[in-house]
Design a protein around this motif. Sequence first.
Motif, PDB file in Angstrom:
ATOM      1  N   PRO A  81      74.714  24.924   3.081  1.00 13.58           N
ATOM      2  CA  PRO A  81      75.379  25.738   4.098  1.00 13.58           C
ATOM      3  C   PRO A  81      76.650  26.384   3.552  1.00 13.58           C
ATOM      4  N   SER A  82      76.953  27.599   4.031  1.00 14.39           N
ATOM      5  CA  SER A  82      78.198  28.266   3.660  1.00 14.39           C
ATOM      6  C   SER A  82      79.365  27.530   4.295  1.00 14.39           C
ATOM      7  N   PRO A  83      80.575  27.698   3.760  1.00 18.40           N
ATOM      8  CA  PRO A  83      81.737  26.990   4.318  1.00 18.40           C
ATOM      9  C   PRO A  83      81.961  27.256   5.799  1.00 18.40           C
ATOM     10  N   ASP A  84      81.616  28.459   6.284  1.00 15.70           N
ATOM     11  CA  ASP A  84      81.815  28.749   7.701  1.00 15.70           C
ATOM     12  C   ASP A  84      80.639  28.309   8.561  1.00 15.70           C
ATOM     13  N   GLY A  85      79.607  27.753   7.946  1.00 17.88           N
ATOM     14  CA  GLY A  85      78.469  27.235   8.683  1.00 17.88           C
ATOM     15  C   GLY A  85      77.554  28.281   9.279  1.00 17.88           C
ATOM     16  N   ARG A  86      77.705  29.527   8.881  1.00 18.64           N
ATOM     17  CA  ARG A  86      76.921  30.600   9.495  1.00 18.64           C
ATOM     18  C   ARG A  86      75.600  30.874   8.781  1.00 18.64           C
ATOM     19  N   GLN A  87      75.504  30.510   7.510  1.00 18.86           N
ATOM     20  CA  GLN A  87      74.273  30.767   6.781  1.00 18.86           C
ATOM     21  C   GLN A  87      74.058  29.674   5.748  1.00 18.86           C
ATOM     22  N   ALA A  88      72.864  29.651   5.188  1.00 16.15           N
ATOM     23  CA  ALA A  88      72.525  28.643   4.188  1.00 16.15           C
ATOM     24  C   ALA A  88      71.625  29.280   3.140  1.00 16.15           C
ATOM     25  N   SER A 125      64.211  32.654 -13.280  1.00 18.86           N
ATOM     26  CA  SER A 125      64.361  31.276 -12.834  1.00 18.86           C
ATOM     27  C   SER A 125      65.783  31.037 -12.328  1.00 18.86           C
ATOM     28  N   VAL A 126      65.913  30.861 -11.021  1.00 16.49           N
ATOM     29  CA  VAL A 126      67.170  30.450 -10.400  1.00 16.49           C
ATOM     30  C   VAL A 126      67.049  28.955 -10.131  1.00 16.49           C
ATOM     31  N   VAL A 127      67.959  28.139 -10.688  1.00 11.99           N
ATOM     32  CA  VAL A 127      67.790  26.689 -10.593  1.00 11.99           C
ATOM     33  C   VAL A 127      68.874  25.988  -9.781  1.00 11.99           C
ATOM     34  N   GLN A 128      69.996  26.673  -9.506  1.00  6.14           N
ATOM     35  CA  GLN A 128      71.027  26.083  -8.654  1.00  6.14           C
ATOM     36  C   GLN A 128      71.810  27.193  -7.982  1.00  6.14           C
ATOM     37  N   ALA A 129      72.181  26.959  -6.742  1.00 10.61           N
ATOM     38  CA  ALA A 129      73.052  27.877  -6.000  1.00 10.61           C
ATOM     39  C   ALA A 129      74.032  27.054  -5.180  1.00 10.61           C
ATOM     40  N   ASP A 130      75.250  27.564  -5.062  1.00  8.85           N
ATOM     41  CA  ASP A 130      76.266  26.849  -4.283  1.00  8.85           C
ATOM     42  C   ASP A 130      77.358  27.819  -3.876  1.00  8.85           C
ATOM     43  N   TRP A 131      78.128  27.413  -2.882  1.00  7.02           N
ATOM     44  CA  TRP A 131      79.218  28.222  -2.354  1.00  7.02           C
ATOM     45  C   TRP A 131      80.553  27.696  -2.863  1.00  7.02           C
ATOM     46  N   THR A 132      81.481  28.604  -3.127  1.00  6.54           N
ATOM     47  CA  THR A 132      82.857  28.207  -3.407  1.00  6.54           C
ATOM     48  C   THR A 132      83.564  27.986  -2.066  1.00  6.54           C
ATOM     49  N   PRO A 133      84.719  27.319  -2.063  1.00  2.00           N
ATOM     50  CA  PRO A 133      85.425  27.086  -0.799  1.00  2.00           C
ATOM     51  C   PRO A 133      85.766  28.365  -0.032  1.00  2.00           C
ATOM     52  N   PRO A 185      81.741  24.120  -7.825  1.00  4.11           N
ATOM     53  CA  PRO A 185      82.954  24.869  -7.483  1.00  4.11           C
ATOM     54  C   PRO A 185      84.117  23.932  -7.163  1.00  4.11           C
ATOM     55  N   LEU A 186      85.309  24.343  -7.560  1.00  3.19           N
ATOM     56  CA  LEU A 186      86.520  23.563  -7.310  1.00  3.19           C
ATOM     57  C   LEU A 186      87.398  24.268  -6.278  1.00  3.19           C
ATOM     58  N   ASP A 187      88.329  23.528  -5.696  1.00  2.00           N
ATOM     59  CA  ASP A 187      89.133  24.048  -4.588  1.00  2.00           C
ATOM     60  C   ASP A 187      90.006  25.235  -4.981  1.00  2.00           C
ATOM     61  N   ASP A 188      90.402  25.325  -6.255  1.00  2.00           N
ATOM     62  CA  ASP A 188      91.314  26.401  -6.669  1.00  2.00           C
ATOM     63  C   ASP A 188      90.588  27.686  -7.058  1.00  2.00           C
ATOM     64  N   GLY A 189      89.272  27.721  -6.854  1.00  2.00           N
ATOM     65  CA  GLY A 189      88.513  28.927  -7.177  1.00  2.00           C
ATOM     66  C   GLY A 189      87.843  28.891  -8.535  1.00  2.00           C
ATOM     67  N   THR A 190      88.216  27.940  -9.386  1.00  2.00           N
ATOM     68  CA  THR A 190      87.531  27.798 -10.672  1.00  2.00           C
ATOM     69  C   THR A 190      86.234  27.010 -10.465  1.00  2.00           C
TER      70      THR A 190
END
Length: 659
Positions: free
Chosen positions: A192-199, A240-248, A298-303
């Motif tokens: 899920p995205s940080p705002d919970g609107r999409q995944a 081949s896409v093997v991982q996806a994730d959202w930053t804060p 992803p880390l909290d500072d954007g890195t």
Amino acid sequence: MTAAPYGTWASPIDAATAASHDGSPADLAAFGDDLWWTAPRPAEGGRRALIRRRPDGTEECPLPAPWNVRNRVMEYGGTPWGGALVDGEPLVVFTHHADQRLYAFHPDRPGARPYPLTPVSTVGGGLRWAQPAVHAGRGEVWAVLEEFTGDGPADLRRLHTAIPLDGSAADDRAAIREMGPVAHRFVTALRPSPDGRQAVWIGWDHPRMPWDGTELRCADLLGDGTLGPARTLIGGPEESVVQADWTPDGTLLAATDRTGWWNLHRVDPATGEAVNLRPREEEYAGPLWKLGQRWFAPLDDGTVAVLHGVGAQRLAVLDPATGQLTDAPGRWTEWSSTLAATGSRVVGLAASARSAHEIVELDTATGHTRVVGNAHRDAVDPGYLPEPQARVFTGPGGREVHAHVYPPRHIDHPVDGPAPYAIWVHGGPTSRTSMVYDLEIAYFTSRGIGVAEVNYGGSTGYGRAYRNRLREQWGVVDVEDSVAVAEGLVAEGAADPARLAIRGGSAGGWTSAAALTTTSTFACGAISYPILDLAGWSPAGGETHDFEAWYLESLIGPHLEVPERYRDRSPVHHSEQVTVPFLLLQGLDDPICPPVQCDRFLAALAGRDLPHAYLAFPGESHGFRRLDTLVTCLEAELSLYGQVFGFTPPGVPVLDLTP
């Protein structure tokens, strides 16, 4: 130092010592102030234990035997547990291997015991769960469900589900909410995205494997807890896409090999536009064999904490704004695909040629690393350990063949002339072997037997072109590359040409058997839970599980178009060409490479005066886990080498090699 015949060197690394160190931690996660992971327990029936590390550094196992935190999704399993702080106390959900049910557990409540969240199904392989994630605000666990609809290995579906945390679905499948329609044969968990609107999630279908082609999918999360219409952002038959994730901050990141290498991209969830954050001919990910593998966090500072490299992967921090990459300091040379991030800290699993897998924390604010769990301790004097070398050999047509060479080494005995060598072939075959501390290798090298692990064409870590060398060439390129390494060692005077062995398990067992039926390079072979009959392992044969049921379409070719190729390359149809002793090892509960393959091969050998041994193990599946099994296999293999290479290993039972 005194000279002594190879194979007779007395070693403190006995089979029990090597076997007790088999396996490594996995499934790292952090919540609250604690760090959690799973760890192998060979002496406890091969179970995986859940380990908790508290802030003061103490480690504990809150789930005693026989709890076994492991699942069978896609047979290789996926992340088997998840956790969260709920009202200030930890809540853990996990899958138990014995019944594949999902359980919940409050470890800090006195006398608390796990309670089931999901029912048992008697249909086929039942209900299996992977990547459970606690959504306390909804009172649910979200997980990938693998649900069998019939008795056949392909009678199943995989989908995203929401399971009530109150246990109301423990006996009621209807109480488990399906979050969307089944659109792909295989799916990873929702992110899920940080705002919970999409995944987002990753999906793919037969005949492709996840390293061939997948799709990154995105959908809105609706108010009723279901998914809206899904759309594909990136991916396809040759991407081949093997991982996806959202930053804060809501930026979507994905690891894709659209450039020929798995690089990290920023993906626009509205348009699918993908921007490579650091274009390099190196891998920032790997093959998706298990649901939940993580190569970046992803880390909290954007890195972003990333794993990267050619062959071996190391941990670094990537600044997406500048493309700057800063490697983590330390002695570790190989990091595994399990990362956990919290605040400015990232925790991973790292090893080296001199240290087993440790839980290592990088503080990105200070740049310091430290071991925080599973700290390495030398089981023996390091003088008995090999000094490995990363090598590149030359294969047919001048192609590069990557390998790791472990020469014999002993504190009291010198290497005196060409030594016996065992060529080790990794499984997969779309995988890679790592050059890390391994007492199983040292079990042989400390006795005077060299080991060479081959990352043959088709292995991962060297880009898509290297990986694609094996397309329709399985049983050819892998065998040729294994022979090239063996002959290269002979040519340089390291290996004795009359004392070469080949060994491998699963796909490595296939290559080993294929080498014995098509070459005269090896004097013997040790073959574990192998594929021996391609027709049985094809979609029409139905002798393997669903995940790999169509794997041979790329490795061998379309089975309806080239059926003769399936027969011509199968060791079972060329048993008469095996002229050297061999050892065959098989788990009787193996659903991936079932015992019938070994039975068929041995039947074809009936009546021949060929020394061999067949050891079958009830209760063992694909890849052995129990201490007694591992000990038996190591001692049997060493005895095989002794009988073929002309030495008597001290203190090892003699393997009965009968025609």
